[in-house]
Write a protein that holds these residues in place. Structure first.
Motif, PDB file in Angstrom:
ATOM      1  N   TYR A  38       0.814  -1.216   0.000  1.00 14.56           N
ATOM      2  CA  TYR A  38       0.000   0.000   0.000  1.00 14.56           C
ATOM      3  C   TYR A  38       0.851   1.271   0.000  1.00 14.56           C
ATOM      4  CZ  TYR A  38      -3.958  -3.048   1.084  1.00 14.56           C
ATOM      5  OH  TYR A  38      -4.920  -4.028   1.050  1.00 14.56           O
TER       6      TYR A  38
ATOM      7  N   ILE B 261      -6.264   5.300   3.898  1.00 20.30           N
ATOM      8  CA  ILE B 261      -5.576   4.010   3.978  1.00 20.30           C
ATOM      9  C   ILE B 261      -4.289   4.147   4.779  1.00 20.30           C
ATOM     10  CG2 ILE B 261      -4.528   2.139   2.628  1.00 20.30           C
ATOM     11  CD1 ILE B 261      -6.377   3.094   0.293  1.00 20.30           C
TER      12      ILE B 261
ATOM     13  N   TYR C   4      -6.331   7.811  -0.559  1.00 26.16           N
ATOM     14  CA  TYR C   4      -5.040   7.265  -0.129  1.00 26.16           C
ATOM     15  C   TYR C   4      -4.745   7.619   1.324  1.00 26.16           C
ATOM     16  CZ  TYR C   4      -0.054   6.117  -0.302  1.00 26.16           C
ATOM     17  OH  TYR C   4       1.185   5.581  -0.046  1.00 26.16           O
TER      18      TYR C   4
ATOM     19  N   GLN D  68     -13.155   5.227   5.549  1.00 25.30           N
ATOM     20  CA  GLN D  68     -13.274   4.430   4.327  1.00 25.30           C
ATOM     21  C   GLN D  68     -14.728   4.039   4.068  1.00 25.30           C
ATOM     22  OE1 GLN D  68     -10.224   1.490   3.263  1.00 25.30           O
ATOM     23  NE2 GLN D  68      -9.128   2.029   5.141  1.00 25.30           N
TER      24      GLN D  68
ATOM     25  N   PHE E 187       1.013   0.716  -5.993  1.00 23.74           N
ATOM     26  CA  PHE E 187      -0.336   0.937  -5.476  1.00 23.74           C
ATOM     27  C   PHE E 187      -0.787   2.380  -5.694  1.00 23.74           C
ATOM     28  CE2 PHE E 187      -3.251   2.152  -2.013  1.00 23.74           C
ATOM     29  CZ  PHE E 187      -4.300   1.297  -2.315  1.00 23.74           C
ATOM     30  N   LYS E 188       0.117   3.309  -5.559  1.00 25.24           N
ATOM     31  CA  LYS E 188      -0.251   4.722  -5.739  1.00 25.24           C
ATOM     32  C   LYS E 188      -0.789   4.978  -7.153  1.00 25.24           C
ATOM     33  CE  LYS E 188       2.850   6.711  -2.274  1.00 25.24           C
ATOM     34  NZ  LYS E 188       4.048   7.536  -2.011  1.00 25.24           N
TER      35      LYS E 188
ATOM     36  N   CYS F 254      -4.562   3.368  -6.906  1.00 22.53           N
ATOM     37  CA  CYS F 254      -5.465   3.596  -5.775  1.00 22.53           C
ATOM     38  C   CYS F 254      -6.658   4.475  -6.139  1.00 22.53           C
ATOM     39  CB  CYS F 254      -4.712   4.180  -4.584  1.00 22.53           C
ATOM     40  SG  CYS F 254      -4.104   5.847  -4.822  1.00 22.53           S
TER      41      CYS F 254
END
Length: 583
Positions: free
Chosen positions: A167, A186, A183, A198, A172-173, A176
């Motif tokens: 993550y 998370i 982001y 979330q 992942f960036k 996402c």
């Protein structure tokens, strides 16, 4: 042999998959050759092979090991400069396991090349999923994700769970934006604030959600439980356009406020009756009406959540995409929309060098342990313990997973994950594995469903303080109508105990009936929310929320104390099971 994959190139990805699985034997031999040549000068391999890189010598001289066998090497990597102890590659970080599967937390070396290999796996899997799952690119995922704090070891390496590492990665960036969770939510280390934000963002963007989930099925159900407790506050935030004051993480708060925006009484009025309904059956479908599937691992110890996931999701397909661990990524499900009971994972020959120890259903080796077979030589219908050799310094490492071969895709075998080898109950000569316990509980819990109750979670321990010792099952129950748990009928609960015992194997039943070496099975019903407290304990001790799995056999005195303190009813088997061999 670093491969790359463009997940948007369906034709190229399909060709890669076909090449790797068709030429599985050649790929496996090439992987092992590269590992041995690259790491021949490491302290570990040199002690067995003295520079030899021959496959025959490797299988003859390098022993199969478990974590305890290499723990002192890992501890040296943790505490001093890790120069070529296990791997010639530069170790960039350590991945920590949850510690709930086998009873102990482990640390696994990670290298930059290893992360590239895992990125390739993720991209290829993504391409496979896009071919099978409509809507994967059309909308967003309401997917619950969490990180854990990192530690810096004395040698200067970062140690963290694999999912935390993912993550926080550049990979992942880049993706996402495909999720409803900003982001920043998370990255919030406060799990409660992160979960609240979330879920709030998921509700606000409900019309964009095409799939929901969490890494494990249990994690997604944690989200449902959270909704049960916090829905009035969430609805109030939506109605007023104001975020609750207790959300104090600045980055998290700013990100959510940009999505929350203005007061939205229309949305609040729409979802509030859904929460107030008499039953939460199908609540996922109602809250996120465009959702096409639930994306969570529901195999192995997660299989016990299938019925309650079906209840909340209204029968949405349950998709288990991948088979992976802290040690290695193994394979993925090429038929993601199949029934959970039919899930098989195709092992990708490129990920590591795989070997398989033939075992019986309980994980006991058949023949000599050293007689492991290669990937392409396993037989359909047979059981095996998985062994891996990786570029990151694991050599003939026994993962502890027991698998059954279900077939082949080209020349790559497909496996059903059965259970962890070391998670068993035993009082005398009996050995009850995780799969057998799950099957027994599955049969028994049908009886409480007739009372309007669901078994939301369970665990066990062998009580050897009684004479003779006996199995204890902890069951957490809730009503289907979200009402207080009624007084449980002793006769029904005793039948549940009887059903579990009748479903266990011959050795157990003989011990109970003929030899009287095992006492009557006990079910202890605990308050709703007890398993949340159990998870909190393991998380406080370093487990990751993402990777947490309810241990099916309790080994911790602290965990037992939590469970026993919340017992609201004890029930014992009143009938001695028959012990004759069943045909």
């Amino acid at each position: 042999m670093l491969l790359t994959c463009d997940p948007n190139d369906k034709e190229g990805s399909s060709k890669l998959l076909e090449d790797l699985t068709t030429n599985a034997n050649r790929v496996q031999n090439q992987i092992l050759e590269e590992i041995l040549i690259e790491n021949s000068k490491t302290e570990y391999l040199r002690s067995f092979l003295n520079g030899n890189t021959d496959k025959v010598a490797f299988k003859k001289k390098v022993p199969m090991v478990e974590y305890e066998d290499i723990k002192h090497y890992i501890e040296r990597i943790v505490n001093e400069a890790p120069a070529e102890i296990l791997t010639s590659q530069t170790i960039t970080e350590l991945h920590t396991s949850s510690g709930t599967s086998g009873g102990q937390r482990k640390m696994m070396p990670v290298t930059a090349e290893d992360l590239e290999i895992k990125a390739f796996f993720s991209h290829l899997m993504s391409s496979v999923m896009k071919r099978s799952l409509d809507g994967l690119d059309e909308g967003k995922g309401m997917y619950l994700m969490f990180i854990k704090p990192e530690i810096v070891t004395p040698s200067g390496l970062i140690a963290r769970p694999a999912l935390t590492s993912y993550y926080k990665s550049r990979i992942f960036k880049r993706v996402c934006s495909g999720f409803t969770s900003p982001y920043e939510t998370i990255m919030c280390l406060d799990t409660e604030q992160s979960m609240y934000c979330q879920l709030l963002c998921g509700l606000i963007q409900r019309d964009e959600v095409f799939h929901v989930g969490a890494y494990y099925a249990s994690g997604f159900l944690q989200g449902i439980k959270f909704l049960e407790n916090y829905w009035p506050e969430l609805v109030s935030n939506i109605r007023t356009g104001n975020l609750s004051d207790w959300i104090t993480d600045t980055s998290c708060r700013n990100a959510v406020m940009s999505i929350l925006g203005r007061p939205n009484s229309e949305l609040a009025d729409l979802v509030e009756p859904m929460f107030k309904g008499k039953s939460w059956e199908g609540i996922v479908k109602r809250l996120w009406p465009r959702t096409k599937f639930v994306d969570s691992i529901s195999t192995g110890s997660m299989a016990q959540y299938i019925s309650i996931l079906d209840f909340y999701s209204g029968g949405l397909p349950l998709v288990s995409k991948a088979y992976a661990s802290s040690e290695c990524y193994f394979g993925f499900n090429l038929n993601p929309l199949c029934k959970p009971s039919d899930i098989s994972y195709t092992l990708l020959p490129y990920m590591a060098y795989f070997e398989f120890i033939p075992v019986d259903k309980n994980g006991e080796a058949e023949g000599l342990v050293g007689e492991a077979v290669d990937l392409v030589d396993v037989k359909p219908g047979k059981h095996y313990e998985l062994v891996v050799t990786t570029f990151t310094g694991l050599y003939r490492y026994r993962v502890g997973d027991i698998l059954m071969v279900t077939g082949f895709y080209n020349n790559a075998p497909q496996f059903r994950f059965l259970h962890r080898k070391n998670v068993i109950l035993s009082i005398d000569m009996d050995k009850t594995n995780e799969e057998d316990l799950f099957n027994a509980v599955t049969k028994a819990k049908i009886l409480v469903e007739s009372l309007g109750c669901l078994v939301t979670d369970y665990t066990s321990f062998p009580n050897t303080t009684s004479i003779p010792g006996h199995y204890v099952l902890f069951w957490e129950l809730k009503t289907m109508e979200n009402e207080d748990l009624p007084d449980l009928e002793a006769t029904i609960m005793e039948q549940c105990c009887n059903t579990v015992e009748d479903s266990l194997d011959y050795v157990y039943r003989r011990g109970r009936s003929k030899e009287k070496s095992i006492g009557p099975l006990e079910i202890r019903v605990v308050k709703y929310g007890t398993f949340d407290a159990l998870m909190d304990l393991f998380v406080s001790q370093g487990s990751s929320v993402n990777q947490y799995k309810t241990p099916r056999c309790i080994k911790s005195d602290e965990a037992l104390e939590i469970l026993n303190a919340r017992v609201v009813g004890n029930f014992f088997s009143k009938k001695v099971p028959t012990w004759e061999l069943q045909t």
